[in-house]
Write an enzyme that holds these catalytic residues in place. Structure first.
Site, PDB file in Angstrom:
ATOM      1  N   SER A 120       6.288  -0.458  10.070  1.00 18.93           N
ATOM      2  CA  SER A 120       5.227  -0.259   9.569  1.00 18.93           C
ATOM      3  C   SER A 120       4.902   1.201   9.050  1.00 18.93           C
ATOM      4  CB  SER A 120       4.076  -0.383  10.721  1.00 18.93           C
ATOM      5  OG  SER A 120       2.778   0.042  10.438  1.00 18.93           O
ATOM      6  N   HIS A 136       9.070  -3.600   3.415  1.00 16.48           N
ATOM      7  CA  HIS A 136       8.694  -3.662   1.928  1.00 16.48           C
ATOM      8  C   HIS A 136       9.951  -3.832   1.284  1.00 16.48           C
ATOM      9  CE1 HIS A 136       5.506  -0.695   3.262  1.00 16.48           C
ATOM     10  NE2 HIS A 136       4.674  -1.709   2.995  1.00 16.48           N
ATOM     11  N   LYS A 171       4.979 -10.225   8.934  1.00 15.49           N
ATOM     12  CA  LYS A 171       4.593  -9.140   9.855  1.00 15.49           C
ATOM     13  C   LYS A 171       2.877  -9.515   9.773  1.00 15.49           C
ATOM     14  CE  LYS A 171       4.141  -4.747  11.250  1.00 15.49           C
ATOM     15  NZ  LYS A 171       2.870  -4.285  10.471  1.00 15.49           N
ATOM     16  N   MET A 180       0.943  -1.305   0.026  1.00 19.34           N
ATOM     17  CA  MET A 180       0.078  -0.048   0.010  1.00 19.34           C
ATOM     18  C   MET A 180       1.047   1.332  -0.008  1.00 19.34           C
ATOM     19  SD  MET A 180      -3.409  -0.974   2.148  1.00 19.34           S
ATOM     20  CE  MET A 180      -2.760  -0.674   3.774  1.00 19.34           C
ATOM     21  N   GLY A 181       2.256   1.018  -0.389  1.00 22.14           N
ATOM     22  CA  GLY A 181       3.026   2.101  -0.329  1.00 22.14           C
ATOM     23  C   GLY A 181       3.538   2.750   0.934  1.00 22.14           C
TER      24      GLY A 181
HETATM   25  P1  AMP Z   1       1.560  -3.053   3.441  1.00 20.67           P
HETATM   26  O1  AMP Z   1       1.974  -1.941   2.756  1.00 20.67           O
HETATM   27  O2  AMP Z   1       1.411  -2.810   4.982  1.00 20.67           O
HETATM   28  O3  AMP Z   1       0.231  -3.652   2.831  1.00 20.67           O
HETATM   29  O4  AMP Z   1       2.505  -4.187   3.275  1.00 20.67           O
HETATM   30  C1  AMP Z   1       2.977  -4.645   1.984  1.00 20.67           C
HETATM   31  C2  AMP Z   1       3.488  -5.988   2.339  1.00 20.67           C
HETATM   32  O5  AMP Z   1       4.913  -5.590   3.172  1.00 20.67           O
HETATM   33  C3  AMP Z   1       2.978  -7.076   3.280  1.00 20.67           C
HETATM   34  O6  AMP Z   1       3.082  -8.291   2.710  1.00 20.67           O
HETATM   35  C4  AMP Z   1       3.521  -6.935   4.543  1.00 20.67           C
HETATM   36  O7  AMP Z   1       3.318  -8.200   5.330  1.00 20.67           O
HETATM   37  C5  AMP Z   1       5.006  -6.817   4.142  1.00 20.67           C
HETATM   38  N1  AMP Z   1       5.605  -5.923   5.180  1.00 20.67           N
HETATM   39  C6  AMP Z   1       4.923  -4.898   6.009  1.00 20.67           C
HETATM   40  N2  AMP Z   1       5.877  -4.417   7.217  1.00 20.67           N
HETATM   41  C7  AMP Z   1       6.993  -5.202   7.141  1.00 20.67           C
HETATM   42  C8  AMP Z   1       8.119  -5.477   7.878  1.00 20.67           C
HETATM   43  N3  AMP Z   1       8.390  -4.641   8.953  1.00 20.67           N
HETATM   44  N4  AMP Z   1       8.961  -6.581   7.376  1.00 20.67           N
HETATM   45  C9  AMP Z   1       8.602  -7.259   6.513  1.00 20.67           C
HETATM   46  N5  AMP Z   1       7.621  -7.022   5.617  1.00 20.67           N
HETATM   47  C10 AMP Z   1       6.646  -6.202   6.112  1.00 20.67           C
END
Ligand code: AMP
Length: 285
Positions: free
Chosen positions: A185, A37, A149, A30-31
């Site tokens: 995050s 990421h 995560k 989601m950027g």
């Molecule tokens: P999001 O942008 O929050 O939807 O996350 C996109 C991807 O990045 C998802 O597969 C999350 O699990 C991964 N992700 C988010 N935070 C972390 C982190 N701290 N370490 C590893 N992967 C992450």
């Protein structure tokens, strides 16, 4: 690095790759990209020819009172970071392109979505599964990578891929953390300084259970109690859940366990930021 902004352009691009016979890896995000990421991009970079990162703040996975409006969207910076990490294409469609007016088909993954985050975020995983299946259909990746995560998200996607015979290999990657243990995050930017100084306690609590487990404590209820106990004096956050579950099925465990996941969600008091984290004991995710 290329930027593709429409679903139809993405489909055409994917068709053009077919003739070249290259392998494609997808990193759905989601950027507001951070090192977590970027670790996914680097990991899948080493496994396939073309890396596509989707940057899409998916409206249908947000509840009515959640942070859709304020979710950070630093798009130019994200593209720069993704490119440096080895991404070939950023795919960032508009919500109206993904969900036109008459859109009415959703993916409901049952059972595994009932507990943990699913309990307090009704409709969240329906939105996640729907957008991920749409990406799989638009992009036809050979593989897609998700972070530990969001462990329940991984379990939901694995279930969907198996149930609906999606021809995609699902890969996972470990949680990337700040030096003080806080899981990276995009939502950490909402934290007040006071909250930020205390929230490393979330991971410290999980660490406590991990060291008890390593010393021989295998009782699920006592491990969970140790984590809860470590949060009992927190000033700036309250616990939404602490659960000890089976690593694959996410079914709650009680009694003796040789492997488990402990998953946590907390909400901070001032900024109302919802943070999740987890740790795997005695097994592989
Ligand atoms: P999001 O942008 O929050 O939807 O996350 C996109 C991807 O990045 C998802 O597969 C999350 O699990 C991964 N992700 C988010 N935070 C972390 C982190 N701290 N370490 C590893 N992967 C992450």
């Amino acid at each position: 690095m290329n930027i593709i902004r429409t679903v139809s352009d993405m489909k055409s691009y994917r068709l053009s790759l077919r003739e070249k016979g290259v392998s494609v890896g997808l990193v759905p995000t989601m950027g507001a990209l951070h090192d977590g990421h970027l670790s996914l991009i680097r990991h899948i970079r080493s496994l396939c020819d073309i890396v596509i990162t989707s940057i899409f703040v998916n409206p249908i996975q947000f509840g009515r009172n959640e942070d859709l409006g304020k979710y950070p969207r630093p798009f130019d910076e994200d593209c720069q970071k993704a490119g440096l990490a080895g991404c070939n294409v950023v795919f960032s469609p508009e919500p109206a392109d993904m969900y036109p007016k008459d859109f009415s088909t959703y993916i409901e993954v049952e059972k595994i979505t009932a507990g943990l985050c699913g309990a307090s975020r009704p409709g969240h995983f329906r939105g996640v599964a729907t957008v991920v299946l749409k990406f799989f259909n638009i992009i036809s990746p050979d593989m897609a990578i998700f972070g530990q995560k969001d462990a329940q998200q991984v379990a939901v996607i694995r279930r969907m891929v198996e149930d609906l015979d999606c021809p995609v290999k699902i890969i996972t990657a470990p949680i990337v953390r700040e030096k003080d243990g806080l899981a990276l995050s995009s939502r950490n930017s909402y934290l007040t300084p006071d909250e930020r100084s205390e929230v490393p306690a979330v991971f410290a609590g999980l660490g406590k259970a991990s060291s008890l487990f390593m010393k021989g404590e295998k009782n699920a209820s006592r491990l969970k109690a140790a984590v809860l106990d470590s949060y009992s004096n927190a000033r700036t956050f309250t616990v939404e859940y602490v659960e000890i579950v089976d690593i694959k099925t996410l079914e709650p465990l009680s009694g003796e366990c040789n492997s488990a996941m402990i998953a946590v969600a907390v909400r901070t008091s001032d900024s109302k930021t919802r943070l999740i984290d987890n740790i795997v004991l005695g097994g592989d995710f």
